[in-house]
Design a protein around this motif. Structure first.
Motif: not given
Length: 527
Positions: A67-75, A385-392, A414-418
């Motif tokens: 279910s993950n996306g590439p780690f380099k793309d995670m915020p 776990r949550f990425g960017r404030q405002g965006e995610n 896609k945005i978290t390795p959790y």
């Protein structure tokens, strides 16, 4: 994103057999032992950001879930690189075939700087640590990991779960301090209770009567006897879920009660017989799902969302949300058993052993420890776990929640390795809104009075002892699971209980108990 703790605790293997032996490292274990430079490395800050003045790069080998996306793309990793001045190059390997790829790294001695979310087993950590391919972390934790150090002081069971008999720490776990992420809730259909004028069951006998009413009195009102009184995850997950009502605990990652500092393996005990007989009665009278031993996870989750199930177990209320039936269900307290026992199953605070380890090729272990320590605090865990404030996500009363707009995208994993589990970080009440909504919190409040004060995770063993335990448990566990399934399903008469006990003895369960006793004694001495 939830964890199934009934299944996890019952089936957790303390050690695993490795088909590949580790090659000797260029650096001996004695040279590496407890190694920390006498003076603080230049440019590595013990607090604050950036961690290093001059940019540095680390290679991390990691498992990537479907279910993950590439780690380099995670915020989280993009933003943390700017904060820390440390760039991470992830070497990603898919979940399928991951253990083989991991073992090949060690066997070939082609190591990255870090094993990240790599699910190192206790045996692997001990073997590769004593062989010099992983470095001891205890002194690095003391000097460069204030968040982790504080957690280990608050929850001493963390240290005991990750320390070898020789006193070394070679791998770090995930840590769960919020109780609701450590338990499966006991969800009952309150709409059916109200319709049938029944109260919440408080004992195993009362549950039996409620389940019969669910089966026979048409609580869904369709004129058919199509209600499912009770279900659980596939196989023997029902055993740990109900074990606490019969005085059975799961300490040290196994079927163990601790009584006056004595280890008691209870598989052949009278209490376990009572538990299996109770489950057999439910199964025989079609009060317990007859598909229990054949259904897949997807089928189980679907049954939670239909609203046509009376009683089931899950960490969160997510499957009910999908079915729009969450208001039908409430959580109830553990059921009091025939001897007055009312213990709640709970996963240990240290979770996901082997989530992070530093290899002997890493030239910047101090900065690496600082890097991971950020995620053992609420601020870093929120980012992970949550990425960017405002965006995610947005903050509500200081607690992060995914925004509605981001939830609508379906891109949380896609945005978290959790997502997929196993990341080294802290799960506290400050960062658990997605798995700890108000309905789950209310259900957990009913479990809290019956939680164990300490749930010891599987201890670390030296390699020789680990191999002994592995050999014993391979036979004992397989036999116990096969026979218990037959007892519950009615394929094996309880007249054969004495034969069952004798077979366990022949399989040297007493010897296995002694090995766990030694481990527990060592654990107590480490405090």
């Amino acid at each position: 994103m939830k964890r199934n703790w009934g299944t996890v605790l019952f089936s957790t293997l303390v050690i695993s057999s490795l088909t590949l032996s580790a090659c000797s490292s260029d650096t001996s274990s004695k040279e590496n032992e407890g190694k920390t430079p006498a003076n603080e490395p230049k440019g590595v800050a013990t607090a604050g950001f950036p961690i290093v003045k001059e940019p540095l790069k680390l290679k991390m080998f990691t498992r990537i879930a479907p279910s993950n996306g590439p780690f380099k793309d995670m915020p989280v990793f993009q933003d943390y690189e700017k904060m820390s001045n440390i760039q991470v190059e992830f070497i990603e390997a898919p979940t399928d075939g991951f253990p083989e790829k991991k073992n090949l790294l060690f066997a070939s001695n082609e190591l990255p700087d870090v094993m990240y979310r790599s699910a190192l087993t206790p045996l692997e950590a001990t073997r590769y640590g004593s062989g010099g391919q992983l470095i001891p972390l205890e002194k690095l934790i003391e000097a460069y990991a204030p968040n982790l150090k504080k957690l280990m002081e608050t929850y001493p069971e963390i240290r005991s779960a990750i320390t070898t008999p020789e006193g070394h720490i070679y791998a770090l776990p995930g840590i769960v301090s919020v109780n609701s992420a450590r338990t499966d809730k006991k969800w009952i259909n309150q709409a059916w209770l109200k319709k049938l004028n029944l109260k919440e069951p408080e004992t195993t006998d009362e549950l039996y009567e409620v389940l019969k009413a669910f089966r026979d009195k048409d609580p869904n009102g369709n004129g058919k006897q199509d209600e499912l009184p009770m279900t659980a995850r596939n196989g023997l997950s029902i055993v740990p879920i109900m074990a606490g009502s019969f005085g059975l605990d799961f300490q040290l990652g196994y079927n163990i009660n601790l009584e006056n500092d004595k280890v008691n393996l209870w598989m052949g005990s009278d209490r376990n017989k009572e538990l299996l007989m109770y489950l057999n009665k439910l199964y025989a009278e079609k009060l317990l799902d007859t598909e229990l031993f054949t259904q897949k996870e997807a089928q189980y989750l679907t049954k939670q969302g239909t609203g046509n199930t009376g009683f089931f177990f899950d960490q969160t209320n997510n499957p009910m949300l999908d079915g729009k039936v969450q208001d039908q269900y409430i959580g109830i307290a553990p059921l009091k058993g025939p001897h007055g026992d009312r213990l709640q199953l709970a996963a240990p605070v240290p979770r996901d052993f082997g989530a992070f380890a530093i290899t002997s090729v890493n030239k910047n272990p101090e900065a690496t420890m600082r890097w991971v320590d950020y995620f053992y605090g609420d601020e870093g865990s929120t980012m992970l776990r949550f990425g960017r404030q405002g965006e995610n996500y947005e903050l509500k009363n200081g607690i992060p929640y995914y925004t509605d707009a981001f939830l609508a995208t379906g891109n949380q994993s896609k945005i978290t390795p959790y997502a997929g589990g196993g990341a080294p970080h802290l799960i506290s009440d400050k960062v658990a809104s997605f798995i700890n909504p108000p309905q789950v919190q209310e259900a957990q409040k009913k479990l809290d009075p019956f939680m164990p004060k300490i749930r010891y995770a599987a201890p670390m063993f030296d390699e020789q002892t680990a191999q002994q335990i592995n050999i014993l448990r391979n036979d004992i566990d397989k036999y116990y699971e096969e026979q218990s399934t037959k007892f519950i399903a009615g394929a094996l008469s309880f007249d054969k209980w004495g034969e069952f006990q004798n077979t366990l003895k022949k399989m040297k369960m007493d010897e296995l108990q002694k090995l766990y006793q030694v481990a527990y004694d060592n654990l107590k001495q480490q405090k």
